[in-house]
Design a protein around this motif. Structure first.
Motif, PDB file in Angstrom:
ATOM      1  N   HIS A  88       0.822  -1.211   0.000  1.00 26.71           N
ATOM      2  CA  HIS A  88       0.000   0.000   0.000  1.00 26.71           C
ATOM      3  C   HIS A  88       0.855   1.259   0.000  1.00 26.71           C
ATOM      4  CE1 HIS A  88      -3.416   2.588   0.647  1.00 26.71           C
ATOM      5  NE2 HIS A  88      -2.938   3.019   1.794  1.00 26.71           N
ATOM      6  N   ASN A  89       1.957   1.237   0.773  1.00 31.01           N
ATOM      7  CA  ASN A  89       2.779   2.447   0.875  1.00 31.01           C
ATOM      8  C   ASN A  89       4.246   2.205   0.530  1.00 31.01           C
ATOM      9  OD1 ASN A  89       3.869   1.187   3.239  1.00 31.01           O
ATOM     10  ND2 ASN A  89       2.147   1.991   4.415  1.00 31.01           N
ATOM     11  N   LYS A  90       4.578   0.955   0.083  1.00 24.99           N
ATOM     12  CA  LYS A  90       5.922   0.590  -0.375  1.00 24.99           C
ATOM     13  C   LYS A  90       6.971   0.653   0.729  1.00 24.99           C
ATOM     14  CE  LYS A  90       4.037   0.252  -4.390  1.00 24.99           C
ATOM     15  NZ  LYS A  90       3.599  -1.082  -4.863  1.00 24.99           N
ATOM     16  N   ARG A  91       6.562   0.608   1.970  1.00 24.03           N
ATOM     17  CA  ARG A  91       7.527   0.592   3.070  1.00 24.03           C
ATOM     18  C   ARG A  91       8.020  -0.840   3.297  1.00 24.03           C
ATOM     19  NH1 ARG A  91       7.407   5.468   5.521  1.00 24.03           N
ATOM     20  NH2 ARG A  91       5.461   6.646   5.506  1.00 24.03           N
ATOM     21  N   GLU A  92       9.318  -0.967   3.608  1.00 24.84           N
ATOM     22  CA  GLU A  92       9.885  -2.271   3.932  1.00 24.84           C
ATOM     23  C   GLU A  92       9.975  -2.418   5.435  1.00 24.84           C
ATOM     24  OE1 GLU A  92      13.180  -3.840   1.846  1.00 24.84           O
ATOM     25  OE2 GLU A  92      12.934  -2.493   0.143  1.00 24.84           O
ATOM     26  N   GLY A  93       9.690  -3.606   5.942  1.00 20.25           N
ATOM     27  CA  GLY A  93       9.756  -3.848   7.369  1.00 20.25           C
ATOM     28  C   GLY A  93       9.448  -5.293   7.684  1.00 20.25           C
ATOM     29  N   ILE A  94       8.788  -5.509   8.810  1.00 21.35           N
ATOM     30  CA  ILE A  94       8.398  -6.860   9.192  1.00 21.35           C
ATOM     31  C   ILE A  94       6.906  -6.879   9.505  1.00 21.35           C
ATOM     32  CG2 ILE A  94      10.658  -7.527  10.093  1.00 21.35           C
ATOM     33  CD1 ILE A  94       9.624  -6.985  12.903  1.00 21.35           C
ATOM     34  N   LYS A 149       3.959   1.870  12.311  1.00 22.59           N
ATOM     35  CA  LYS A 149       3.319   0.568  12.362  1.00 22.59           C
ATOM     36  C   LYS A 149       1.843   0.659  11.999  1.00 22.59           C
ATOM     37  CE  LYS A 149       2.369   0.569  17.367  1.00 22.59           C
ATOM     38  NZ  LYS A 149       0.949   0.219  17.387  1.00 22.59           N
ATOM     39  N   ASN A 150       1.362  -0.426  11.391  1.00 23.47           N
ATOM     40  CA  ASN A 150      -0.065  -0.654  11.172  1.00 23.47           C
ATOM     41  C   ASN A 150      -0.472  -1.810  12.055  1.00 23.47           C
ATOM     42  OD1 ASN A 150       0.756   0.152   7.978  1.00 23.47           O
ATOM     43  ND2 ASN A 150      -0.967   1.198   8.890  1.00 23.47           N
ATOM     44  N   GLU A 151      -1.598  -1.688  12.716  1.00 29.92           N
ATOM     45  CA  GLU A 151      -2.044  -2.712  13.651  1.00 29.92           C
ATOM     46  C   GLU A 151      -3.444  -3.175  13.301  1.00 29.92           C
ATOM     47  OE1 GLU A 151      -3.183  -2.996  18.397  1.00 29.92           O
ATOM     48  OE2 GLU A 151      -1.538  -1.682  17.761  1.00 29.92           O
ATOM     49  N   LYS A 166     -12.455  -5.229   8.602  1.00 27.46           N
ATOM     50  CA  LYS A 166     -13.718  -4.517   8.490  1.00 27.46           C
ATOM     51  C   LYS A 166     -13.527  -3.146   7.848  1.00 27.46           C
ATOM     52  CE  LYS A 166     -15.441  -6.850  12.621  1.00 27.46           C
ATOM     53  NZ  LYS A 166     -15.869  -6.696  14.034  1.00 27.46           N
ATOM     54  N   GLY A 167     -12.338  -2.583   7.951  1.00 25.30           N
ATOM     55  CA  GLY A 167     -12.070  -1.269   7.380  1.00 25.30           C
ATOM     56  C   GLY A 167     -11.461  -1.295   5.998  1.00 25.30           C
ATOM     57  N   GLY A 168     -11.242  -2.477   5.435  1.00 28.96           N
ATOM     58  CA  GLY A 168     -10.635  -2.571   4.111  1.00 28.96           C
ATOM     59  C   GLY A 168      -9.603  -3.682   4.077  1.00 28.96           C
ATOM     60  N   ALA A 169      -8.803  -3.703   3.021  1.00 23.57           N
ATOM     61  CA  ALA A 169      -7.797  -4.747   2.849  1.00 23.57           C
ATOM     62  C   ALA A 169      -6.437  -4.121   2.569  1.00 23.57           C
ATOM     63  CB  ALA A 169      -8.179  -5.686   1.712  1.00 23.57           C
ATOM     64  N   VAL A 170      -5.385  -4.818   2.969  1.00 21.72           N
ATOM     65  CA  VAL A 170      -4.023  -4.371   2.690  1.00 21.72           C
ATOM     66  C   VAL A 170      -3.197  -5.602   2.361  1.00 21.72           C
ATOM     67  CG1 VAL A 170      -3.341  -4.499   5.129  1.00 21.72           C
ATOM     68  CG2 VAL A 170      -2.054  -3.026   3.564  1.00 21.72           C
ATOM     69  N   GLU A 171      -2.225  -5.449   1.430  1.00 19.23           N
ATOM     70  CA  GLU A 171      -1.424  -6.572   0.973  1.00 19.23           C
ATOM     71  C   GLU A 171       0.042  -6.366   1.313  1.00 19.23           C
ATOM     72  OE1 GLU A 171      -3.937  -8.254  -2.849  1.00 19.23           O
ATOM     73  OE2 GLU A 171      -2.343  -6.771  -3.197  1.00 19.23           O
ATOM     74  N   PRO A 173      -0.786  10.366   5.891  1.00 18.28           N
ATOM     75  CA  PRO A 173      -1.230   9.787   4.622  1.00 18.28           C
ATOM     76  C   PRO A 173      -0.786   8.340   4.467  1.00 18.28           C
ATOM     77  CG  PRO A 173      -0.477  12.010   4.278  1.00 18.28           C
ATOM     78  CD  PRO A 173      -0.193  11.687   5.718  1.00 18.28           C
ATOM     79  N   ASP A 174      -1.543   7.582   3.678  1.00 16.65           N
ATOM     80  CA  ASP A 174      -1.358   6.154   3.437  1.00 16.65           C
ATOM     81  C   ASP A 174      -1.708   5.324   4.656  1.00 16.65           C
ATOM     82  OD1 ASP A 174      -0.552   6.565   0.835  1.00 16.65           O
ATOM     83  OD2 ASP A 174       1.576   6.596   1.335  1.00 16.65           O
ATOM     84  N   LEU A 175      -2.450   5.906   5.595  1.00 15.68           N
ATOM     85  CA  LEU A 175      -2.945   5.201   6.771  1.00 15.68           C
ATOM     86  C   LEU A 175      -1.824   4.597   7.596  1.00 15.68           C
ATOM     87  CD1 LEU A 175      -6.025   3.371   5.240  1.00 15.68           C
ATOM     88  CD2 LEU A 175      -5.941   5.593   6.373  1.00 15.68           C
ATOM     89  N   VAL A 176      -0.674   5.274   7.669  1.00 13.85           N
ATOM     90  CA  VAL A 176       0.444   4.806   8.462  1.00 13.85           C
ATOM     91  C   VAL A 176       0.446   5.556   9.783  1.00 13.85           C
ATOM     92  CG1 VAL A 176       2.941   4.621   8.624  1.00 13.85           C
ATOM     93  CG2 VAL A 176       1.819   4.298   6.431  1.00 13.85           C
ATOM     94  N   GLN A 177       0.533   4.798  10.888  1.00 12.65           N
ATOM     95  CA  GLN A 177       0.528   5.430  12.190  1.00 12.65           C
ATOM     96  C   GLN A 177       1.938   5.453  12.734  1.00 12.65           C
ATOM     97  OE1 GLN A 177      -2.519   4.213  14.900  1.00 12.65           O
ATOM     98  NE2 GLN A 177      -1.276   4.621  16.682  1.00 12.65           N
ATOM     99  N   GLU A 178       2.387   6.627  13.177  1.00 10.53           N
ATOM    100  CA  GLU A 178       3.741   6.757  13.695  1.00 10.53           C
ATOM    101  C   GLU A 178       3.678   6.961  15.190  1.00 10.53           C
ATOM    102  OE1 GLU A 178       7.774   9.440  13.244  1.00 10.53           O
ATOM    103  OE2 GLU A 178       6.041   9.864  11.996  1.00 10.53           O
ATOM    104  N   ASN A 179       4.416   6.137  15.934  1.00  8.18           N
ATOM    105  CA  ASN A 179       4.510   6.273  17.372  1.00  8.18           C
ATOM    106  C   ASN A 179       5.954   6.595  17.705  1.00  8.18           C
ATOM    107  OD1 ASN A 179       1.811   5.434  18.121  1.00  8.18           O
ATOM    108  ND2 ASN A 179       2.420   3.454  17.259  1.00  8.18           N
TER     109      ASN A 179
END
Length: 286
Positions: A135-141, A162-164, A189-194, A236-242
């Motif tokens: 969705h946002n082309k970020r690399e991680g785990i 992180k997305n949770e 319930k809010g959508g899909a992410v791959e 933007p891109d529904l990414v949450q930063e903590n």
């Protein structure tokens, strides 16, 4: 960019790089100190370190720590024994990764080293993989515990992104395997992410998560945690930063967060209004 030790994070010297015997199977290196400790644990590593992965070496270290903590008072000088401190929460998490037989490369070390801050004390890992959030082309785990699925990236302005997805909000998990990789789809319930998983078989462990949790009663899911740290925002891109470890009396940390906010605004991630709102929240803590 300097190469660092896969275990302790120490920058490697030119001598370390030239030795050749301290290279791991997944491309990482051990510094001279960590190589010596590893050989103390397993003499076979002297000439065969390049046949072992980072996760396997970490497992050896963790096993030795556990053995050492269960046998206090054993002298270490001149006997070949190595003294270790009692395992930390992060050690326990890394031990869970080894038990899952996860093949994580050294590029995932930064995220793995933050897991003790992200996971609750009673959470345990049941699946983990390196990936790209398509969705946002970020690399991680991406990893799952008994309560939630989380995508995490440590490489964003030094903070943690992180997305949770709580299990109770996940409708289904699907996987498509290709020749070299697989795509894991999380339907909520809010959508899909791959997520594109680097190893094609990694997604299989995630497919059983929803099935194993469908019989959970509502009160078996954990309560929503309180806000972790200084600010939490949706960008933007529904990414949450903590951004971790800022308290009300630490003015230096707050000033650092203000500088990061400015960078977010300059890069166009935050609007002027969002910047002003978050800036006010931080200034209120001074």
């Amino acid at each position: 960019m300097n190469t660092i030790c896969a275990l302790c994070g120490t920058p490697l010297t030119s001598t370390d790089m030239l030795v050749g015997k301290n290279k791991l199977a997944d491309g990482g290196y051990l510094c001279a100190g960590c190589f010596t400790k590893a050989v103390t644990i397993n003499r076979d590593l002297i000439n065969n370190l390049d046949q072992f992965y980072f996760a396997e070496i970490t497992g050896m270290f963790l096993k030795s720590k556990i053995d050492g903590s269960q046998s206090p008072g054993i002298p270490s000088s001149g006997t070949g024994n190595y003294e270790y401190d009692a395992p930390t929460r992060l050690d326990e998490i890394k031990d869970q990764i080894v038990a899952l037989k996860a093949r994580l490369s050294v590029l995932a070390n930064e995220e793995v080293n933050e897991l003790d801050k992200v996971l609750d004390p009673s959470e345990r890992l049941i699946a983990i993989a390196e990936c790209i959030n398509l969705h946002n082309k970020r690399e991680g785990i991406i990893f799952s515990t008994q309560w939630r699925v989380i995508f995490m990236d440590k490489k964003f302005l030094g903070g943690v992104v992180k997305n949770e997805y709580n299990h109770k909000d996940i409708i289904s998990l699907d996987q498509v395997e290709n020749l070299l990789y697989s795509v894991l789809r999380v339907n909520t319930k809010g959508g899909a992410v791959e997520f594109k998983l680097h190893n094609k078989s990694d997604g299989r462990a995630f497919l059983n998560i929803k099935n194993n949790n469908t019989n959970y009663s509502e009160n078996e899911f954990r309560a929503d945690p309180s806000p972790l740290h200084a600010f939490s925002q949706i960008i933007p891109d529904l990414v949450q930063e903590n951004v971790y470890n800022t308290n009300k009396t630490d003015s230096g940390a707050i000033i650092d967060q203000l500088e990061r906010l400015g960078k977010l605004k300059e890069s166009g991630i935050l609007t002027e209004a969002e910047f002003a709102e978050q800036k006010k929240k931080l200034l209120d803590k001074l």
